[in-house]
Design a protein around this motif. Structure first.
Motif, mmCIF file in Angstrom:
data_model
loop_
_atom_site.group_PDB
_atom_site.id
_atom_site.type_symbol
_atom_site.label_atom_id
_atom_site.label_comp_id
_atom_site.label_asym_id
_atom_site.label_seq_id
_atom_site.Cartn_x
_atom_site.Cartn_y
_atom_site.Cartn_z
ATOM 1 N N LYS A 35 0.856 -1.233 -0.077
ATOM 2 C CA LYS A 35 0.049 -0.128 0.005
ATOM 3 C C LYS A 35 0.697 1.212 -0.175
ATOM 4 O O LYS A 35 0.624 2.061 -0.652
ATOM 5 C CB LYS A 35 -0.876 -0.074 1.276
ATOM 6 N N LEU A 36 1.883 1.319 0.816
ATOM 7 C CA LEU A 36 2.910 2.311 0.754
ATOM 8 C C LEU A 36 3.605 2.679 -0.579
ATOM 9 O O LEU A 36 3.783 3.727 -0.864
ATOM 10 C CB LEU A 36 3.643 2.191 1.999
ATOM 11 N N PHE A 37 3.982 1.673 -1.028
ATOM 12 C CA PHE A 37 4.592 1.501 -2.459
ATOM 13 C C PHE A 37 3.491 2.125 -3.415
ATOM 14 O O PHE A 37 3.948 3.073 -4.389
ATOM 15 C CB PHE A 37 5.214 0.291 -2.866
ATOM 16 N N ALA A 38 2.305 1.814 -3.579
ATOM 17 C CA ALA A 38 1.335 2.260 -4.350
ATOM 18 C C ALA A 38 1.310 3.794 -4.037
ATOM 19 O O ALA A 38 0.869 4.393 -5.252
ATOM 20 C CB ALA A 38 0.059 1.448 -4.113
ATOM 21 N N ILE A 39 1.141 4.070 -3.016
ATOM 22 C CA ILE A 39 0.946 5.588 -2.926
ATOM 23 C C ILE A 39 2.220 6.163 -3.223
ATOM 24 O O ILE A 39 2.012 7.499 -3.626
ATOM 25 C CB ILE A 39 0.641 5.911 -1.085
ATOM 26 N N LYS A 40 3.554 5.845 -2.776
ATOM 27 C CA LYS A 40 4.641 6.275 -3.614
ATOM 28 C C LYS A 40 4.458 6.483 -5.109
ATOM 29 O O LYS A 40 4.848 7.598 -5.553
ATOM 30 C CB LYS A 40 6.000 5.586 -2.995
ATOM 31 N N VAL A 41 3.948 5.424 -5.690
ATOM 32 C CA VAL A 41 3.676 5.612 -7.292
ATOM 33 C C VAL A 41 2.670 6.798 -7.661
ATOM 34 O O VAL A 41 3.112 7.490 -8.376
ATOM 35 C CB VAL A 41 3.191 4.276 -7.797
ATOM 36 N N CYS A 42 1.925 7.057 -6.784
ATOM 37 C CA CYS A 42 0.910 8.066 -7.123
ATOM 38 C C CYS A 42 1.372 9.442 -6.708
ATOM 39 O O CYS A 42 1.363 10.397 -7.565
ATOM 40 C CB CYS A 42 -0.285 8.078 -6.047
ATOM 41 N N ASN A 43 2.498 9.716 -5.662
ATOM 42 C CA ASN A 43 3.093 10.638 -5.520
ATOM 43 C C ASN A 43 4.161 10.972 -6.647
ATOM 44 O O ASN A 43 4.230 12.329 -6.889
ATOM 45 C CB ASN A 43 3.903 10.835 -4.292
ATOM 46 N N GLU A 44 4.730 10.377 -7.043
ATOM 47 C CA GLU A 44 5.746 10.292 -8.353
ATOM 48 C C GLU A 44 4.980 10.842 -9.566
ATOM 49 O O GLU A 44 5.466 11.761 -10.092
ATOM 50 C CB GLU A 44 6.675 8.957 -8.634
#
Length: 68
Positions: A35-44
């Motif tokens: 979930k944190l990695f997916a949010i990081k993708v969104c931020n990028e």
């Protein structure tokens, strides 16, 4: 086009299954980390995007992930 919810779930699933072929259980990615990695993708994606329809879509994906 996928809904923000579908895209959020797809990102989490991708991260959960990316390392499934590893030999050790220590290398597995658990749900909270995915979930944190997916949010990081969104931020990028959002950091590289201007204020357009795509920005709203990725913002919605990020918000969905935060509530999951």
């Amino acid at each position: 086009m996928k809904t923000p919810e579908e895209k959020g779930d797809e990102l989490i699933e991708w991260f959960l299954h990316t390392h499934s072929n590893k030999l050790s259980d220590y290398s597995r990615i658990e749900y909270p980390t995915a979930k944190l990695f997916a949010i990081k993708v969104c931020n990028e994606v959002l950091s590289d995007m201007g204020a357009d329809r795509g920005y709203a879509y990725w913002s919605d994906v990020k918000e969905y992930l935060k509530t999951k």
